[in-house]
Scaffold this active site. Structure first.
Site, PDB file in Angstrom:
ATOM      1  N   CYS A   1       0.845  -1.198   0.000  1.00 35.93           N
ATOM      2  CA  CYS A   1       0.000   0.000   0.000  1.00 35.93           C
ATOM      3  C   CYS A   1       0.879   1.246   0.000  1.00 35.93           C
ATOM      4  O   CYS A   1       1.885   1.297   0.714  1.00 35.93           O
ATOM      5  CB  CYS A   1      -0.904  -0.016   1.236  1.00 35.93           C
ATOM      6  SG  CYS A   1      -2.006   1.400   1.364  1.00 35.93           S
TER       7      CYS A   1
ATOM      8  N   HIS B   1      -9.261  -3.700  -1.969  1.00 30.80           N
ATOM      9  CA  HIS B   1      -8.270  -2.918  -1.219  1.00 30.80           C
ATOM     10  C   HIS B   1      -8.686  -1.449  -1.146  1.00 30.80           C
ATOM     11  O   HIS B   1      -8.673  -0.841  -0.071  1.00 30.80           O
ATOM     12  CB  HIS B   1      -6.899  -3.067  -1.892  1.00 30.80           C
ATOM     13  CG  HIS B   1      -5.802  -2.286  -1.234  1.00 30.80           C
ATOM     14  ND1 HIS B   1      -4.836  -2.885  -0.458  1.00 30.80           N
ATOM     15  CD2 HIS B   1      -5.503  -0.962  -1.240  1.00 30.80           C
ATOM     16  CE1 HIS B   1      -3.995  -1.949  -0.018  1.00 30.80           C
ATOM     17  NE2 HIS B   1      -4.382  -0.777  -0.487  1.00 30.80           N
ATOM     18  N   GLU B   2      -9.050  -0.882  -2.292  1.00 28.28           N
ATOM     19  CA  GLU B   2      -9.410   0.543  -2.326  1.00 28.28           C
ATOM     20  C   GLU B   2     -10.724   0.805  -1.588  1.00 28.28           C
ATOM     21  O   GLU B   2     -10.873   1.816  -0.905  1.00 28.28           O
ATOM     22  CB  GLU B   2      -9.464   1.055  -3.765  1.00 28.28           C
ATOM     23  CG  GLU B   2      -8.152   0.959  -4.511  1.00 28.28           C
ATOM     24  CD  GLU B   2      -6.943   1.558  -3.780  1.00 28.28           C
ATOM     25  OE1 GLU B   2      -7.096   2.579  -3.075  1.00 28.28           O
ATOM     26  OE2 GLU B   2      -5.844   0.999  -3.910  1.00 28.28           O
TER      27      GLU B   2
ATOM     28  N   HIS C   1     -10.071   1.141   1.987  1.00 32.51           N
ATOM     29  CA  HIS C   1      -9.590   2.490   2.345  1.00 32.51           C
ATOM     30  C   HIS C   1     -10.759   3.428   2.623  1.00 32.51           C
ATOM     31  O   HIS C   1     -10.710   4.228   3.548  1.00 32.51           O
ATOM     32  CB  HIS C   1      -8.744   3.084   1.212  1.00 32.51           C
ATOM     33  CG  HIS C   1      -7.292   2.766   1.303  1.00 32.51           C
ATOM     34  ND1 HIS C   1      -6.507   3.114   2.374  1.00 32.51           N
ATOM     35  CD2 HIS C   1      -6.475   2.119   0.439  1.00 32.51           C
ATOM     36  CE1 HIS C   1      -5.260   2.698   2.169  1.00 32.51           C
ATOM     37  NE2 HIS C   1      -5.222   2.083   0.999  1.00 32.51           N
TER      38      HIS C   1
END
Length: 182
Positions: free
Chosen positions: A112, A154-155, A158
């Site tokens: 990341c 993953h995003e 976030h």
């Protein structure tokens, strides 16, 4: 140069707020997206970035055109080296929602931009379907498998204040000089 905030910054642990309709088409939204694209371009290993990573607590992420080039090249040659003549555009995801995740999961290597230079394994669904809006506010839906599905997950994490290190195993610190020696 755009600063990519690091894991100690509290903005990365907040749930990002939805982009309001009134913000579409504004200079403010265009600047945030341009800054996100610039942040991706500034990092050789960047594949995507979420708005909180540049200090904007909004539900936006950008997937680098490099990924689409790489996936296209894989489909053509069976290899992962991008040699396409026309570079794919970065893809903007505003107010994304993960609609479907496959039950089939795989442990995937992950890193990341906000957790520099830690890498580890994260269990991710092999397939993901996302609905989002583009810069103009037009809705679209996209399916991703493998790396693209991993990026979507993953995003989206976030945007929910979650970092990959929260669930990663086998964490390893690999600064650039160590990667070059391997």
């Amino acid at each position: 140069m755009i600063t990519i905030v690091q894991k100690e910054d509290p903005i990365l642990r907040k749930t990002a707020r939805a982009v309001p309709k009134a913000m579409f088409g504004t200079p403010e939204l265009k600047k945030i997206i341009a800054d996100m694209k610039a942040a991706i371009e500034s990092q050789d290993d960047a594949v995507a970035i979420a708005a909180p990573q540049i200090g904007a607590s909004l539900r936006i992420f950008v997937v680098s055109g490099r990924i689409f080039d790489m996936l296209r090249e894989e489909a053509v040659t069976g290899e992962g080296t991008a040699q396409a003549t026309k570079k794919a555009d970065d893809m903007i995801f505003i107010n994304p929602k993960v609609l479907k995740l496959s039950k089939d999961r795989k442990e995937m290597e992950e890193g990341c931009l906000s957790v520099r230079y830690l890498y580890g394994k994260v269990s991710r669904a092999r397939k993901a379907t996302v609905r989002a809006m583009n810069e103009s506010g037009k809705a679209f839906e996209i399916d991703g498998t493998g790396l693209l599905a991993q990026i979507f997950q993953h995003e989206n994490d976030h945007l929910d204040g979650v970092l990959f290190i929260d669930s990663a195993t086998d964490l390893e610190d690999l600064p650039p000089d160590e990667i070059e020696r391997k």
